[in-house]
Motif scaffolding. Structure first.
Motif, short mmCIF file in Angstrom:
data_model
loop_
_atom_site.label_atom_id
_atom_site.label_comp_id
_atom_site.label_asym_id
_atom_site.label_seq_id
_atom_site.Cartn_x
_atom_site.Cartn_y
_atom_site.Cartn_z
N ASP A 91 0.81 -1.23 0.00
CA ASP A 91 0.00 0.00 0.00
C ASP A 91 0.84 1.27 0.00
OD1 ASP A 91 -2.38 -1.44 0.04
OD2 ASP A 91 -2.46 -1.49 2.24
N ILE A 92 2.13 1.17 0.31
CA ILE A 92 2.93 2.39 0.47
C ILE A 92 4.09 2.49 -0.52
CG2 ILE A 92 2.33 2.67 2.91
CD1 ILE A 92 5.08 1.45 3.59
N ILE A 93 4.12 1.62 -1.53
CA ILE A 93 5.20 1.73 -2.51
C ILE A 93 4.87 2.82 -3.53
CG2 ILE A 93 6.06 -0.62 -2.25
CD1 ILE A 93 4.41 -1.44 -4.65
N GLU A 180 10.94 -3.06 -11.87
CA GLU A 180 9.90 -3.61 -12.72
C GLU A 180 8.90 -2.58 -13.25
OE1 GLU A 180 9.77 -6.75 -13.78
OE2 GLU A 180 11.66 -7.07 -12.72
N CYS A 181 8.62 -1.55 -12.46
CA CYS A 181 7.56 -0.61 -12.82
C CYS A 181 8.05 0.72 -13.38
CB CYS A 181 6.66 -0.35 -11.61
SG CYS A 181 5.78 -1.82 -11.02
N PRO A 214 -0.75 1.37 -12.17
CA PRO A 214 -1.24 0.06 -12.62
C PRO A 214 -0.24 -1.06 -12.35
CG PRO A 214 -1.70 1.73 -14.27
CD PRO A 214 -0.77 2.36 -13.28
N CYS A 215 1.04 -0.77 -12.62
CA CYS A 215 2.08 -1.77 -12.36
C CYS A 215 2.30 -1.96 -10.87
CB CYS A 215 3.38 -1.33 -13.04
SG CYS A 215 4.78 -2.45 -12.77
N LEU A 216 2.28 -0.88 -10.12
CA LEU A 216 2.48 -0.97 -8.67
C LEU A 216 1.36 -1.78 -8.01
CD1 LEU A 216 3.61 2.70 -7.86
CD2 LEU A 216 5.05 0.66 -7.95
N ASP A 217 0.14 -1.60 -8.49
CA ASP A 217 -0.98 -2.37 -7.95
C ASP A 217 -0.80 -3.86 -8.19
OD1 ASP A 217 -2.19 -0.10 -7.03
OD2 ASP A 217 -3.68 0.04 -8.63
N LYS A 218 -0.34 -4.22 -9.39
CA LYS A 218 -0.10 -5.63 -9.69
C LYS A 218 1.00 -6.19 -8.80
CE LYS A 218 -1.46 -5.37 -14.58
NZ LYS A 218 -0.97 -5.51 -15.98
N LEU A 219 2.06 -5.40 -8.66
CA LEU A 219 3.18 -5.82 -7.81
C LEU A 219 2.72 -6.06 -6.38
CD1 LEU A 219 6.22 -6.28 -7.34
CD2 LEU A 219 6.46 -3.81 -7.03
N GLN A 230 9.11 -14.11 -7.08
CA GLN A 230 10.15 -14.83 -7.78
C GLN A 230 10.06 -14.48 -9.26
OE1 GLN A 230 9.41 -18.94 -6.93
NE2 GLN A 230 10.19 -18.83 -4.85
N GLN A 231 11.17 -14.31 -9.90
CA GLN A 231 11.13 -13.98 -11.32
C GLN A 231 10.65 -15.20 -12.12
OE1 GLN A 231 15.02 -12.55 -12.40
NE2 GLN A 231 14.62 -10.53 -11.59
N PRO A 232 10.01 -15.00 -13.29
CA PRO A 232 9.65 -13.69 -13.86
C PRO A 232 8.43 -13.10 -13.20
CG PRO A 232 8.84 -15.43 -15.28
CD PRO A 232 9.60 -16.11 -14.16
N TYR A 233 8.35 -11.78 -13.14
CA TYR A 233 7.26 -11.10 -12.47
C TYR A 233 6.04 -10.99 -13.36
CZ TYR A 233 11.17 -9.87 -9.50
OH TYR A 233 12.27 -9.92 -8.70
N ASN A 234 6.27 -10.84 -14.68
CA ASN A 234 5.17 -10.71 -15.64
C ASN A 234 4.20 -9.59 -15.27
OD1 ASN A 234 6.08 -12.92 -17.19
ND2 ASN A 234 5.12 -14.35 -15.73
N LEU A 235 4.76 -8.40 -14.99
CA LEU A 235 3.93 -7.27 -14.66
C LEU A 235 3.57 -6.47 -15.89
CD1 LEU A 235 5.80 -6.08 -11.46
CD2 LEU A 235 3.72 -7.42 -11.57
#
Length: 235
Positions: A91-93, A180-181, A214-219, A230-235
């Motif tokens: 929630d805080i990233i 990633e994002c 959008p990417c941060l929410d998925k993460l 664990q990789q791959p993240y597929n974000l």
């Protein structure tokens, strides 16, 4: 720049003509600060003469808030707020939208403006260590010191070990977010300094705030669901 040094020198010479002190105090105060309560502001040689009035205002500010963080300790402040409110780590990233070498579109009519690398001249150093400046900013300085002490006390109250683990988790998630994002985030200004407002509106909450969400929410969802990535993240 030399022009800035000249401006700062003039401001320092005129500082005793200012009608107020404590920009942070005024911003955080929940009630109107009566400036007349500590006027005239200075005694001879630029010494503050109404310290007790300022300290009373600062205590009222601290009493009015359940929590105050600082920019200089942003990640610590966010982690504390997370623990106090019972939030998840995701929630805080965030992604930084302003960094030296990049461009800031922050509503400037001039378009995208290059953010210069920080440089502190000798003139600037002298400005911020001058007794006149230190006295003028007395209220903000003791407010800042009080907030820092409050952060330290709050860390102890939630548990140093618990806080340390949460801070390490946050830093790990922030590293993943930047890896990633950040490359796919769309800011109001491109890497070349070109406006891309329409594209950014779909990727930011408002202006350059919350870009890459959008990417941060998925993460965050993957992190909370699996406990670790664990990789791959597929974000």
């Amino acid at each position: 720049p030399p022009e800035l040094d000249v401006v700062m020198r003039e401001e320092l010479n005129n500082i005793t003509n200012y009608s107020n002190t404590g920009v942070m105090m005024e911003y955080l105060a929940t009630t109107l600060i009566e400036r007349t309560a500590f006027l005239p502001m200075y005694e001879k040689e630029h010494r503050m003469q109404n310290n007790r009035v300022l300290e009373k205002i600062i205590q009222e500010i601290l009493d009015d808030y359940n929590f105050i963080g600082t920019k200089e300790r942003l990640d610590e402040s966010l982690v504390l707020l997370r623990l106090l409110l019972g939030l998840d780590a995701g929630d805080i990233i965030y992604l930084s939208s302003k960094a030296s070498g990049g461009y800031d579109g922050g509503g400037s009519k001039a378009g995208c403006v290059l953010i210069p690398k920080p440089h502190v001249s000798n003139e600037t150093k002298q400005f911020f260590t001058d007794e006149r400046w230190l006295q003028y900013t007395y209220g903000d300085r003791i407010l800042y010191e009080a907030v820092n002490r409050s952060i330290d006390k709050t860390i102890k109250s939630v548990g140093v070990d618990r806080f340390g683990k949460a801070l390490n988790e946050h830093r790990h998630l922030m590293a993943l977010a930047n890896e990633e994002c950040f490359p796919t985030a769309i800011f109001p200004c491109s890497e070349r300094g070109e406006k891309q407002i329409t594209e950014a509106e779909k990727n930011c909450y408002w202006n350059d705030n919350g870009c890459g969400y959008p990417c941060l929410d998925k993460l965050a969802k993957i992190w909370e669901g699996r406990g670790k990535l664990q990789q791959p993240y597929n974000l």
